[in-house]
Motif scaffolding. Structure first.
Motif, PDB file in Angstrom:
ATOM      1  N   ASP A 183       2.136 -14.733  22.803  1.00  0.00           N
ATOM      2  CA  ASP A 183       1.543 -15.918  22.185  1.00  0.00           C
ATOM      3  C   ASP A 183       1.445 -15.795  20.667  1.00  0.00           C
ATOM      4  N   HIS A 184       2.090 -14.787  20.093  1.00  0.00           N
ATOM      5  CA  HIS A 184       2.141 -14.662  18.638  1.00  0.00           C
ATOM      6  C   HIS A 184       3.429 -13.952  18.241  1.00  0.00           C
ATOM      7  N   GLN A 185       3.828 -14.130  16.999  1.00  0.00           N
ATOM      8  CA  GLN A 185       5.092 -13.580  16.518  1.00  0.00           C
ATOM      9  C   GLN A 185       5.099 -12.057  16.559  1.00  0.00           C
ATOM     10  N   LEU A 186       6.218 -11.481  16.965  1.00  0.00           N
ATOM     11  CA  LEU A 186       6.358 -10.026  16.997  1.00  0.00           C
ATOM     12  C   LEU A 186       6.869  -9.570  15.626  1.00  0.00           C
ATOM     13  N   LEU A 187       5.907  -9.371  14.743  1.00  0.00           N
ATOM     14  CA  LEU A 187       6.178  -8.994  13.357  1.00  0.00           C
ATOM     15  C   LEU A 187       5.146  -7.963  12.936  1.00  0.00           C
ATOM     16  N   HIS A 188       5.619  -6.867  12.331  1.00  0.00           N
ATOM     17  CA  HIS A 188       4.727  -5.759  12.002  1.00  0.00           C
ATOM     18  C   HIS A 188       5.072  -5.211  10.629  1.00  0.00           C
ATOM     19  N   ALA A 189       4.051  -5.080   9.762  1.00  0.00           N
ATOM     20  CA  ALA A 189       4.237  -4.500   8.426  1.00  0.00           C
ATOM     21  C   ALA A 189       4.311  -2.988   8.581  1.00  0.00           C
ATOM     22  N   SER A 190       5.515  -2.450   8.613  1.00  0.00           N
ATOM     23  CA  SER A 190       5.721  -1.066   9.034  1.00  0.00           C
ATOM     24  C   SER A 190       5.804  -0.064   7.890  1.00  0.00           C
ATOM     25  N   LYS A 191       5.988  -0.540   6.644  1.00  0.00           N
ATOM     26  CA  LYS A 191       6.117   0.399   5.523  1.00  0.00           C
ATOM     27  C   LYS A 191       5.655  -0.250   4.232  1.00  0.00           C
ATOM     28  N   ILE A 192       4.968   0.531   3.401  1.00  0.00           N
ATOM     29  CA  ILE A 192       4.584   0.074   2.073  1.00  0.00           C
ATOM     30  C   ILE A 192       4.711   1.249   1.117  1.00  0.00           C
ATOM     31  N   SER A 193       5.234   0.966  -0.081  1.00  0.00           N
ATOM     32  CA  SER A 193       5.435   2.022  -1.064  1.00  0.00           C
ATOM     33  C   SER A 193       5.159   1.459  -2.453  1.00  0.00           C
ATOM     34  N   PHE A 194       4.419   2.213  -3.261  1.00  0.00           N
ATOM     35  CA  PHE A 194       4.083   1.764  -4.610  1.00  0.00           C
ATOM     36  C   PHE A 194       3.891   2.964  -5.518  1.00  0.00           C
ATOM     37  N   ASN A 195       3.969   2.721  -6.816  1.00  0.00           N
ATOM     38  CA  ASN A 195       3.721   3.771  -7.791  1.00  0.00           C
ATOM     39  C   ASN A 195       2.242   3.770  -8.144  1.00  0.00           C
ATOM     40  N   ASP A 196       1.564   4.876  -7.878  1.00  0.00           N
ATOM     41  CA  ASP A 196       0.135   4.959  -8.152  1.00  0.00           C
ATOM     42  C   ASP A 196      -0.084   5.088  -9.662  1.00  0.00           C
ATOM     43  N   PRO A 197      -0.709   4.080 -10.290  1.00  0.00           N
ATOM     44  CA  PRO A 197      -0.888   4.139 -11.745  1.00  0.00           C
ATOM     45  C   PRO A 197      -1.908   5.180 -12.195  1.00  0.00           C
ATOM     46  N   PHE A 198      -2.613   5.801 -11.265  1.00  0.00           N
ATOM     47  CA  PHE A 198      -3.585   6.838 -11.619  1.00  0.00           C
ATOM     48  C   PHE A 198      -2.960   8.237 -11.556  1.00  0.00           C
ATOM     49  N   THR A 199      -2.184   8.500 -10.526  1.00  0.00           N
ATOM     50  CA  THR A 199      -1.545   9.811 -10.388  1.00  0.00           C
ATOM     51  C   THR A 199      -0.107   9.806 -10.885  1.00  0.00           C
ATOM     52  N   LEU A 200       0.453   8.594 -11.083  1.00  0.00           N
ATOM     53  CA  LEU A 200       1.848   8.404 -11.497  1.00  0.00           C
ATOM     54  C   LEU A 200       2.826   8.950 -10.456  1.00  0.00           C
ATOM     55  N   LYS A 201       2.388   8.987  -9.194  1.00  0.00           N
ATOM     56  CA  LYS A 201       3.235   9.425  -8.092  1.00  0.00           C
ATOM     57  C   LYS A 201       3.583   8.242  -7.202  1.00  0.00           C
ATOM     58  N   GLN A 202       4.753   8.325  -6.564  1.00  0.00           N
ATOM     59  CA  GLN A 202       5.136   7.303  -5.604  1.00  0.00           C
ATOM     60  C   GLN A 202       4.400   7.556  -4.294  1.00  0.00           C
ATOM     61  N   MET A 203       3.729   6.537  -3.798  1.00  0.00           N
ATOM     62  CA  MET A 203       2.965   6.645  -2.557  1.00  0.00           C
ATOM     63  C   MET A 203       3.669   5.809  -1.490  1.00  0.00           C
ATOM     64  N   THR A 204       3.947   6.425  -0.334  1.00  0.00           N
ATOM     65  CA  THR A 204       4.656   5.730   0.737  1.00  0.00           C
ATOM     66  C   THR A 204       3.929   5.950   2.060  1.00  0.00           C
ATOM     67  N   PHE A 205       3.748   4.855   2.807  1.00  0.00           N
ATOM     68  CA  PHE A 205       3.031   4.923   4.084  1.00  0.00           C
ATOM     69  C   PHE A 205       3.812   4.139   5.130  1.00  0.00           C
ATOM     70  N   THR A 206       3.768   4.625   6.368  1.00  0.00           N
ATOM     71  CA  THR A 206       4.448   3.958   7.470  1.00  0.00           C
ATOM     72  C   THR A 206       3.471   3.765   8.631  1.00  0.00           C
ATOM     73  N   SER A 207       3.801   2.808   9.478  1.00  0.00           N
ATOM     74  CA  SER A 207       2.951   2.493  10.628  1.00  0.00           C
ATOM     75  C   SER A 207       3.811   2.397  11.881  1.00  0.00           C
ATOM     76  N   GLU A 208       3.313   2.960  12.968  1.00  0.00           N
ATOM     77  CA  GLU A 208       4.043   2.893  14.228  1.00  0.00           C
ATOM     78  C   GLU A 208       3.988   1.481  14.798  1.00  0.00           C
ATOM     79  N   LEU A 209       5.033   1.119  15.508  1.00  0.00           N
ATOM     80  CA  LEU A 209       5.095  -0.196  16.109  1.00  0.00           C
ATOM     81  C   LEU A 209       4.117  -0.311  17.276  1.00  0.00           C
ATOM     82  N   PRO A 210       3.494  -1.474  17.448  1.00  0.00           N
ATOM     83  CA  PRO A 210       2.603  -1.669  18.588  1.00  0.00           C
ATOM     84  C   PRO A 210       3.369  -1.742  19.896  1.00  0.00           C
ATOM     85  N   ALA A 211       2.636  -1.616  20.988  1.00  0.00           N
ATOM     86  CA  ALA A 211       3.266  -1.525  22.322  1.00  0.00           C
ATOM     87  C   ALA A 211       4.101  -2.737  22.651  1.00  0.00           C
TER      88      ALA A 211
END
Length: 290
Positions: free
Chosen positions: A256-284
């Protein structure tokens, strides 16, 4: 709240110019300069016009942000993927709204984050959602824990430098292994749905096929612009509506809802000046269909 950077340039630079190079906006700098914060170089308070020398530490001290009384706090669960002094990355379940609105006031992600910060005795109690998701889209959200973080990441958001990837299950077999959907999106008068409109806003979606079934395709999707319902509108426009997406013609016989999942996000941390990358497992739900 305070943050410190070590200036790694080779020539003296004014505080304002240095902070702008890190992403700080003009408005926030003026607020800090006009009494909402302090600037310290080598741990000594200085005027905002001061120049920093190579390898000197610059520290910003700012007053904590008090809670917004118009936003209720919620003690419902919050799946925290990452946390430091500046950021929260949370994994939102499908069905939870990002921010309060006419239909949901007291149990959105924003309400839950406020409750989480209160429970953890945070000095800053006014979180800022940097990314948002539709109610029935699950996955990763980036939240700034204070207004300095919000300001310093805004340039990456505005210039689409933050990488955001999604996983979607769409109807039918998408034949191209890789492709782009470059179609402008506009509003439909009086309706929640968006439409392809030559006079609308530019919208660019890139995708890669990851798996095909007899009647479906799993695609990895990268947004190069951030329009409302962009992925849903674009795939419907090429004849591959998201499964479960009642608003854009998807098959709702099983979901009853779209099968869409935000699985990855990556950005440059302006405080540490490091690239930060995170992933999420797909739901069942993504594997039940398979």
């Amino acid at each position: 709240m305070e943050n410190t950077w070590i200036y790694r340039g080779t020539e003296p630079i004014k505080i304002k110019k240095y902070l702008q190079s890190l992403g700080m906006g003009h408005r926030l700098f003026n607020d800090l300069k006009n009494g909402e914060g302090e600037f310290l170089v080598d741990h000594r308070k200085v005027r905002p016009t001061t120049q920093i020398l190579p390898n000197q530490p610059l520290t910003i001290k700012a007053q904590p942000e008090l809670a917004d009384d118009t936003v209720e706090s919620s003690n419902e669960p919050l799946n925290v993927v990452y946390e430091d002094d500046n950021w929260l990355v949370v994994d939102k379940p499908a069905g939870v709204t990002s921010i309060p609105g006419p239909t949901v006031q007291n149990d959105t992600v924003l309400n839950r984050v406020k409750g989480y910060l209160i429970a953890n005795n945070s000095a800053d109690l006014r979180p800022h959602l940097i990314t948002r998701l539709d109610r029935f889209t699950g996955g990763l959200l980036l939240i700034a824990k204070h207004h300095i973080a919000s300001s310093m990441i805004s340039q990456q958001v505005q210039q689409h430098q933050m990488l955001k990837e999604y996983t979607a299950l769409v109807e039918g077999q998408v034949m191209d292994e890789h492709g782009e959907i470059n179609k402008p999106i506009g509003r439909k008068d009086g309706q929640a749905a968006r439409v392809i409109d030559e006079n609308g806003q530019r919208a660019l979606t890139e995708y890669w096929v990851e798996e095909r079934g007899a009647k479906w395709t799993r695609v990895r999707v990268r947004l190069h612009t951030g329009r409302t319902h962009q992925i849903r509108v674009h795939f419907a426009a090429i004849g591959h509506s998201l499964i479960g997406d009642h608003l854009y013609g998807g098959d709702t016989s099983k979901y009853d809802h779209q099968l869409l999942h935000a699985s990855k996000i990556s950005f440059n941390d302006p405080f540490t000046l490091k690239q930060m990358t995170f992933t999420s497992e797909l739901p069942a739900a993504f594997f039940e269909l398979v």
